[in-house]
Design an enzyme around this catalytic site. Structure first.
Site, PDB file in Angstrom:
ATOM      1  N   SER A 246      -0.180  -6.104  11.804  1.00  0.00           N
ATOM      2  CA  SER A 246      -0.147  -6.216  10.347  1.00  0.00           C
ATOM      3  C   SER A 246       0.654  -5.028   9.830  1.00  0.00           C
ATOM      4  CB  SER A 246      -1.576  -6.151   9.775  1.00  0.00           C
ATOM      5  OG  SER A 246      -1.520  -5.786   8.401  1.00  0.00           O
TER       6      SER A 246
ATOM      7  N   HIS B 101       2.159 -10.242  11.277  1.00  0.00           N
ATOM      8  CA  HIS B 101       1.147 -10.671  10.302  1.00  0.00           C
ATOM      9  C   HIS B 101       1.485  -9.988   8.980  1.00  0.00           C
ATOM     10  CE1 HIS B 101      -3.050 -11.766   9.139  1.00  0.00           C
ATOM     11  NE2 HIS B 101      -3.019 -10.633   8.465  1.00  0.00           N
TER      12      HIS B 101
ATOM     13  N   ASP C 286       0.756  -9.498   5.091  1.00  0.00           N
ATOM     14  CA  ASP C 286      -0.351  -9.643   4.143  1.00  0.00           C
ATOM     15  C   ASP C 286       0.151  -9.796   2.719  1.00  0.00           C
ATOM     16  OD1 ASP C 286      -1.953  -7.424   6.297  1.00  0.00           O
ATOM     17  OD2 ASP C 286      -2.768  -9.401   5.802  1.00  0.00           O
TER      18      ASP C 286
ATOM     19  N   MET D  79      -0.731 -10.358  -1.087  1.00  0.00           N
ATOM     20  CA  MET D  79      -1.864 -10.183  -2.000  1.00  0.00           C
ATOM     21  C   MET D  79      -1.369 -10.319  -3.440  1.00  0.00           C
ATOM     22  SD  MET D  79      -3.751  -6.915  -0.233  1.00  0.00           S
ATOM     23  CE  MET D  79      -3.911  -6.836   1.558  1.00  0.00           C
TER      24      MET D  79
ATOM     25  N   HIS E 109      -0.384 -14.065   5.731  1.00  0.00           N
ATOM     26  CA  HIS E 109      -1.819 -14.075   5.409  1.00  0.00           C
ATOM     27  C   HIS E 109      -1.911 -14.092   3.891  1.00  0.00           C
ATOM     28  CE1 HIS E 109      -5.980 -11.961   5.606  1.00  0.00           C
ATOM     29  NE2 HIS E 109      -6.041 -13.172   5.083  1.00  0.00           N
TER      30      HIS E 109
ATOM     31  N   MET F  77      -3.538 -13.985   0.735  1.00  0.00           N
ATOM     32  CA  MET F  77      -4.707 -13.609  -0.067  1.00  0.00           C
ATOM     33  C   MET F  77      -4.349 -13.827  -1.526  1.00  0.00           C
ATOM     34  SD  MET F  77      -5.653 -10.363   2.328  1.00  0.00           S
ATOM     35  CE  MET F  77      -3.965 -10.276   2.933  1.00  0.00           C
TER      36      MET F  77
ATOM     37  N   MET G  21     -12.084 -12.740   9.021  1.00  0.00           N
ATOM     38  CA  MET G  21     -11.914 -11.401   8.464  1.00  0.00           C
ATOM     39  C   MET G  21     -13.059 -10.509   8.913  1.00  0.00           C
ATOM     40  SD  MET G  21      -9.095 -11.561   6.919  1.00  0.00           S
ATOM     41  CE  MET G  21      -9.135  -9.891   6.245  1.00  0.00           C
TER      42      MET G  21
ATOM     43  N   ASP H 202      -9.168 -10.212  12.084  1.00  0.00           N
ATOM     44  CA  ASP H 202      -8.292  -9.411  11.227  1.00  0.00           C
ATOM     45  C   ASP H 202      -9.094  -8.384  10.420  1.00  0.00           C
ATOM     46  OD1 ASP H 202      -6.066 -10.280   8.411  1.00  0.00           O
ATOM     47  OD2 ASP H 202      -6.235  -8.471   9.670  1.00  0.00           O
TER      48      ASP H 202
HETATM   49  C1  DX5 Z   1      -6.633  -6.761   4.926  1.00  0.00           C
HETATM   50  C2  DX5 Z   1      -5.507  -7.433   5.728  1.00  0.00           C
HETATM   51  C3  DX5 Z   1      -5.485  -6.992   7.171  1.00  0.00           C
HETATM   52  C4  DX5 Z   1      -5.295  -5.486   7.318  1.00  0.00           C
HETATM   53  C5  DX5 Z   1      -5.330  -5.119   8.784  1.00  0.00           C
HETATM   54  O1  DX5 Z   1      -6.819  -7.443   3.716  1.00  0.00           O
HETATM   55  O2  DX5 Z   1      -5.661  -8.833   5.704  1.00  0.00           O
HETATM   56  O3  DX5 Z   1      -4.435  -7.697   7.852  1.00  0.00           O
HETATM   57  O4  DX5 Z   1      -4.050  -5.121   6.777  1.00  0.00           O
HETATM   58  O5  DX5 Z   1      -5.123  -3.722   8.855  1.00  0.00           O
HETATM   59  P1  DX5 Z   1      -6.169  -2.817   9.707  1.00  0.00           P
HETATM   60  O6  DX5 Z   1      -5.989  -3.271  11.149  1.00  0.00           O
HETATM   61  O7  DX5 Z   1      -5.695  -1.419   9.455  1.00  0.00           O
HETATM   62  O8  DX5 Z   1      -7.522  -3.140   9.172  1.00  0.00           O
HETATM   63 ZN    ZN Z   2      -4.368  -9.868   7.079  1.00  0.00          ZN
END
Ligand code: DX5
Ligand code: ZN
Length: 217
Positions: free
Chosen positions: A9, A34, A36, A38, A68, A70, A139, A173
């Protein structure tokens, strides 16, 4: 057993050098990336969207991008992500009123479909949808930020899925590192997302290999 796949990520990477950070992870043996996404609505943080994917894609034509998502509604960015070169669209169960419809739109757009649940959501809600999706992402932190503490009490969700769906690709994750990977492997996860543990390591290749070996043992 299923092969172990490692997906860094890049949320906590140096975003001013995102392309080189992604390339560094790929050169270190990442199976996929991956990313993220948001929207500041589904989760209390704001990151990036499809314009970033559009710029990254030509620089790494063979990279597998798992988005991912969100975001809410989950369906909002399907067409834009597909057009920008995303390979997989992992949405949240909690962000749609129509899981089958969302999955259908993702597949019609030519992407693989993943579904994810937050820590507070019971894993059984996914039962009717397992046959529709390519992966399930469990998660192990409250979504929104990297660098949070791993929630070991989420392991029964992975055990449940592995017990009932033996050949399902199950992702984990949040807070996954060399210290927590054994629990994830024991529970049955095979798609390993890791952010901070890889970003802050001076030998991401070694960390990724250890993560993969632990899952495949
Ligand atoms: C959190 C993300 C994860 C996060 C993982 O909302 O979906 O992918 O970035 O990072 P670490 O491994 O540092 O928790
Ligand atoms: Zn994620």
């Amino acid at each position: 057993s299923l092969s172990g796949k490692i997906g860094p990520s890049i949320l906590n990477s140096d975003l001013s050098n995102l392309a080189s950070e992604c390339q560094r992870m790929l050169d270190s043996g990442a199976d996929y990336l991956h990313l993220d996404v948001m929207d500041g609505h589904f989760v209390p943080n704001l990151t990036f969207g499809h314009p970033i994917v559009k710029c990254l894609r030509p620089k790494m034509p063979n990279a597998m991008f798992e988005m991912h998502m969100m975001v809410e509604p989950a369906e909002r960015w399907i067409e834009d992500m597909a057009a920008s070169g995303a390979n997989m669209y992992t949405f949240h169960y909690e962000a749609t009123q129509d899981v089958p419809g969302c999955v259908r739109k993702i597949k019609e757009a030519g992407m693989k479909a993943g579904i994810s649940i937050k820590p507070g959501t019971k894993v059984e809600v996914l039962d009717p949808f397992i046959d529709l999706v390519d992966t399930v992402l469990i998660m192990t932190v409250e979504p929104g930020f990297g660098g949070q503490k791993f929630m070991a009490d989420m392991m029964p969700k992975i055990e449940y899925l592995r017990e009932h769906f033996s050949d399902l690709d199950i992702g984990v994750d949040g807070g996954v590192s060399l210290d927590t990977i054994q629990m994830c492997a024991n529970a049955g996860a095979n798609m390993i997302v890791s952010g901070s543990a890889l970003m802050k390591s001076d030998n991401p290749r070694e960390v990724m290999q250890t993560l993969r070996n632990t899952v495949e043992d």
